[in-house]
Motif scaffolding. Sequence first.
Motif, PDB file in Angstrom:
ATOM      1  N   GLY A  58      40.722  -0.609  36.672  1.00  0.00           N
ATOM      2  CA  GLY A  58      41.383   0.450  37.430  1.00  0.00           C
ATOM      3  C   GLY A  58      42.507   1.176  36.706  1.00  0.00           C
ATOM      4  N   ALA A  59      42.443   1.241  35.374  1.00  0.00           N
ATOM      5  CA  ALA A  59      43.512   1.921  34.637  1.00  0.00           C
ATOM      6  C   ALA A  59      43.597   3.397  35.015  1.00  0.00           C
ATOM      7  N   ASN A  60      42.452   4.024  35.206  1.00  0.00           N
ATOM      8  CA  ASN A  60      42.442   5.430  35.628  1.00  0.00           C
ATOM      9  C   ASN A  60      42.250   5.543  37.132  1.00  0.00           C
ATOM     10  N   ASP A  61      41.270   4.829  37.661  1.00  0.00           N
ATOM     11  CA  ASP A  61      40.954   4.928  39.094  1.00  0.00           C
ATOM     12  C   ASP A  61      41.863   3.997  39.892  1.00  0.00           C
ATOM     13  N   GLY A  62      43.042   4.504  40.108  1.00  0.00           N
ATOM     14  CA  GLY A  62      44.075   3.758  40.807  1.00  0.00           C
ATOM     15  C   GLY A  62      45.394   3.865  40.070  1.00  0.00           C
TER      16      GLY A  62
ATOM     17  N   ASP B  54      35.132  13.730  36.215  1.00  0.00           N
ATOM     18  CA  ASP B  54      34.238  13.585  35.060  1.00  0.00           C
ATOM     19  C   ASP B  54      34.755  12.450  34.186  1.00  0.00           C
ATOM     20  N   TYR B  55      34.499  11.246  34.627  1.00  0.00           N
ATOM     21  CA  TYR B  55      35.042  10.059  33.967  1.00  0.00           C
ATOM     22  C   TYR B  55      33.929   9.032  33.840  1.00  0.00           C
TER      23      TYR B  55
ATOM     24  N   THR C 276      33.439   0.924  36.608  1.00  0.00           N
ATOM     25  CA  THR C 276      32.889   0.006  35.617  1.00  0.00           C
ATOM     26  C   THR C 276      34.013  -0.879  35.076  1.00  0.00           C
ATOM     27  N   THR C 277      33.625  -1.891  34.322  1.00  0.00           N
ATOM     28  CA  THR C 277      34.618  -2.783  33.714  1.00  0.00           C
ATOM     29  C   THR C 277      35.325  -2.120  32.535  1.00  0.00           C
ATOM     30  N   GLU C 278      34.871  -0.920  32.147  1.00  0.00           N
ATOM     31  CA  GLU C 278      35.480  -0.220  31.009  1.00  0.00           C
ATOM     32  C   GLU C 278      36.591   0.741  31.423  1.00  0.00           C
ATOM     33  N   ASP C 279      36.986   0.739  32.707  1.00  0.00           N
ATOM     34  CA  ASP C 279      38.100   1.585  33.152  1.00  0.00           C
ATOM     35  C   ASP C 279      39.408   0.895  32.758  1.00  0.00           C
ATOM     36  N   THR C 280      39.704   0.984  31.455  1.00  0.00           N
ATOM     37  CA  THR C 280      40.802   0.229  30.868  1.00  0.00           C
ATOM     38  C   THR C 280      41.856   1.178  30.279  1.00  0.00           C
ATOM     39  N   ALA C 281      43.015   0.612  29.948  1.00  0.00           N
ATOM     40  CA  ALA C 281      44.184   1.422  29.584  1.00  0.00           C
ATOM     41  C   ALA C 281      43.954   2.280  28.345  1.00  0.00           C
ATOM     42  N   ASP C 282      43.054   1.853  27.444  1.00  0.00           N
ATOM     43  CA  ASP C 282      42.825   2.641  26.227  1.00  0.00           C
ATOM     44  C   ASP C 282      42.118   3.968  26.523  1.00  0.00           C
ATOM     45  N   LYS C 283      41.589   4.130  27.728  1.00  0.00           N
ATOM     46  CA  LYS C 283      40.933   5.397  28.108  1.00  0.00           C
ATOM     47  C   LYS C 283      41.924   6.403  28.693  1.00  0.00           C
ATOM     48  N   VAL C 284      43.159   5.955  28.916  1.00  0.00           N
ATOM     49  CA  VAL C 284      44.149   6.767  29.631  1.00  0.00           C
ATOM     50  C   VAL C 284      45.154   7.351  28.648  1.00  0.00           C
ATOM     51  N   SER C 285      45.490   8.625  28.847  1.00  0.00           N
ATOM     52  CA  SER C 285      46.394   9.344  27.950  1.00  0.00           C
ATOM     53  C   SER C 285      47.732   9.614  28.628  1.00  0.00           C
ATOM     54  N   PRO C 286      48.844   9.231  27.992  1.00  0.00           N
ATOM     55  CA  PRO C 286      50.154   9.591  28.540  1.00  0.00           C
ATOM     56  C   PRO C 286      50.323  11.101  28.722  1.00  0.00           C
ATOM     57  N   ALA C 287      49.753  11.888  27.805  1.00  0.00           N
ATOM     58  CA  ALA C 287      49.860  13.345  27.919  1.00  0.00           C
ATOM     59  C   ALA C 287      49.162  13.851  29.172  1.00  0.00           C
ATOM     60  N   ALA C 288      48.013  13.257  29.498  1.00  0.00           N
ATOM     61  CA  ALA C 288      47.289  13.654  30.703  1.00  0.00           C
ATOM     62  C   ALA C 288      48.113  13.349  31.948  1.00  0.00           C
TER      63      ALA C 288
END
Length: 250
Positions: free
Chosen positions: A73-77, A205-206, A211-223
């Motif tokens: 849930g790094a992005n979804d949540g 569009d993610y 999935t189990t790949e919704d992890t912190a490395d997919k998330v951008s501080p700039a975003a």
Amino acid sequence: SEAVQQIIMGRLARHQWRVEYQDFIYRGTQARNIIAKAGEGAGPLIIVGAHYDTRRRADNDPAVEKRLLPVPGANDGASGVAVLLELARSLDKKKLENEVWLVFFDAEDNGQLDGWEYIAGSTYFANWLPVEPASVIIVDMIGDADQQIYKERNSTPWLVEAVWEAASDLGFDDVFLPTAKYSMLDDHTPFLRRGIPAIDIIDFDYPYWHTTEDTADKVSPAALGRVGRVIEVLLEEARLNPIYRSQERQ
């Protein structure tokens, strides 16, 4: 979890927001919405919301053997929660012409699992509301490093216009795209059902959704920062108030 709740409430209190919580039972499960308030009595209420729960089973994972594992849930949540917590720190409360609530919803993301519905926490909250907000802004899944935010089709048109104008003024036209793409059932839906203006700022569009790949490395501080800045401008410049919008049209 209780640990997450304590972290959220602690951060909010540290930045001098008045913190309340709303406990409820959903399908035999204890849940809690967290509400942080500022600018009480300043003007019409604006709610900025995000869900902090994550999906308990990664049923969209391409690997069948992983579909019973929880979604990180790094992005979804967590991305929406990060934006709200940073707003709690960065908002200049002296500039606010509105009462502002930052609301962290529980029980959003386990729909279609074990008989659950989506958006249970925001539905409970919207049905309880003791006052009528002037507008509601929901942020969800906005941390993708490949950020592409389309207009959400169910959102209140004037709110969409206000958000996209603020994004354009900040130079974010390449991310806040000018077309509508998705119709979402999300935490803005219970407010729309009550006739309250509401918008869902979401980047659907993610590829790692549920999935189990919704992890912190997919998330951008700039975003995260871009979305936070847009909301900050809307609130600090009172751009959602009728007087501002009427002046804009002159």
